[in-house]
Design a protein around this motif. Sequence first.
Motif, PDB file in Angstrom:
ATOM      1  N   ARG A 157     -13.896 -65.595   5.471  1.00  0.00           N
ATOM      2  CA  ARG A 157     -13.435 -64.080   5.877  1.00  0.00           C
ATOM      3  C   ARG A 157     -14.433 -63.119   5.569  1.00  0.00           C
ATOM      4  NH1 ARG A 157      -7.776 -61.130   4.412  1.00  0.00           N
ATOM      5  NH2 ARG A 157      -8.395 -59.102   4.274  1.00  0.00           N
ATOM      6  N   ASP A 159     -14.938 -59.157   5.143  1.00  0.00           N
ATOM      7  CA  ASP A 159     -14.318 -57.841   5.044  1.00  0.00           C
ATOM      8  C   ASP A 159     -15.479 -56.786   5.420  1.00  0.00           C
ATOM      9  OD1 ASP A 159     -11.593 -58.868   4.517  1.00  0.00           O
ATOM     10  OD2 ASP A 159     -12.262 -58.955   2.646  1.00  0.00           O
ATOM     11  N   SER A 174     -11.363 -56.867   8.857  1.00  0.00           N
ATOM     12  CA  SER A 174     -11.510 -58.316   8.728  1.00  0.00           C
ATOM     13  C   SER A 174     -11.519 -59.287   9.914  1.00  0.00           C
ATOM     14  CB  SER A 174     -10.347 -58.744   7.550  1.00  0.00           C
ATOM     15  OG  SER A 174     -10.149 -58.007   6.357  1.00  0.00           O
ATOM     16  N   THR A 176     -12.027 -63.437  10.389  1.00  0.00           N
ATOM     17  CA  THR A 176     -12.531 -64.911  10.023  1.00  0.00           C
ATOM     18  C   THR A 176     -13.059 -65.721  10.843  1.00  0.00           C
ATOM     19  OG1 THR A 176     -10.033 -64.686   8.682  1.00  0.00           O
ATOM     20  CG2 THR A 176     -10.870 -66.991   9.077  1.00  0.00           C
TER      21      THR A 176
END
Length: 195
Positions: A157, A159, A174, A176
């Motif tokens: 992930r 951010d 964010s 992933t």
Amino acid sequence: LPLHVDLVGARYVTPATPVAFSAQDGEAGGVASGLDYVELSVDGAPYVRYASTLTFAEGRHTVLFRAVDLAGNVEQARTLELRSDATPPATALEPSGAFFTGDGRDYAPAAFTYALTAQDPAVNAVASGAAETLFRVDAASFTRYASTFTLAEGARRVDFQSADNVGNLELLKSATVYVDATPPLTALSVGTPQH
């Protein structure tokens, strides 16, 4: 004032930045009648007496201002050009190649590198410019983005968010990425009869 001055001298503020004016009546030959008031004209409107700090909506603004003393002497008008910026930058995570997307997931090989690009959009002909981008991978601490980076194998992930030169902060974004660094294995099965 100002919060930010760019390379060509443009002055940037936000709509929340208070802009104040002050004046004094300097002595000449030992005489000064004293300051009566300051007046200003905003964006071509008629002059009005200045009473309290001003703020400016997003966009470009021109303020003419001058002081008047008790004897009626009027200062030559001075000009303040302001650009008020209320819009934060927009940041994108850009891989060095195309993701393979399956089951709603973005897959990438470990060899990919990632860039964070921040653009400060012009709204009402004003953009103070992106100042910095912060990011983190998984639960690491936020760090200032400086150059491309790689991701270790696994579900990662990222951010990230950017701020512009007057402090407008983008909402945290964010992404992933599923990094697959393990090649598949083949198996051979030969049936009978064999020779």
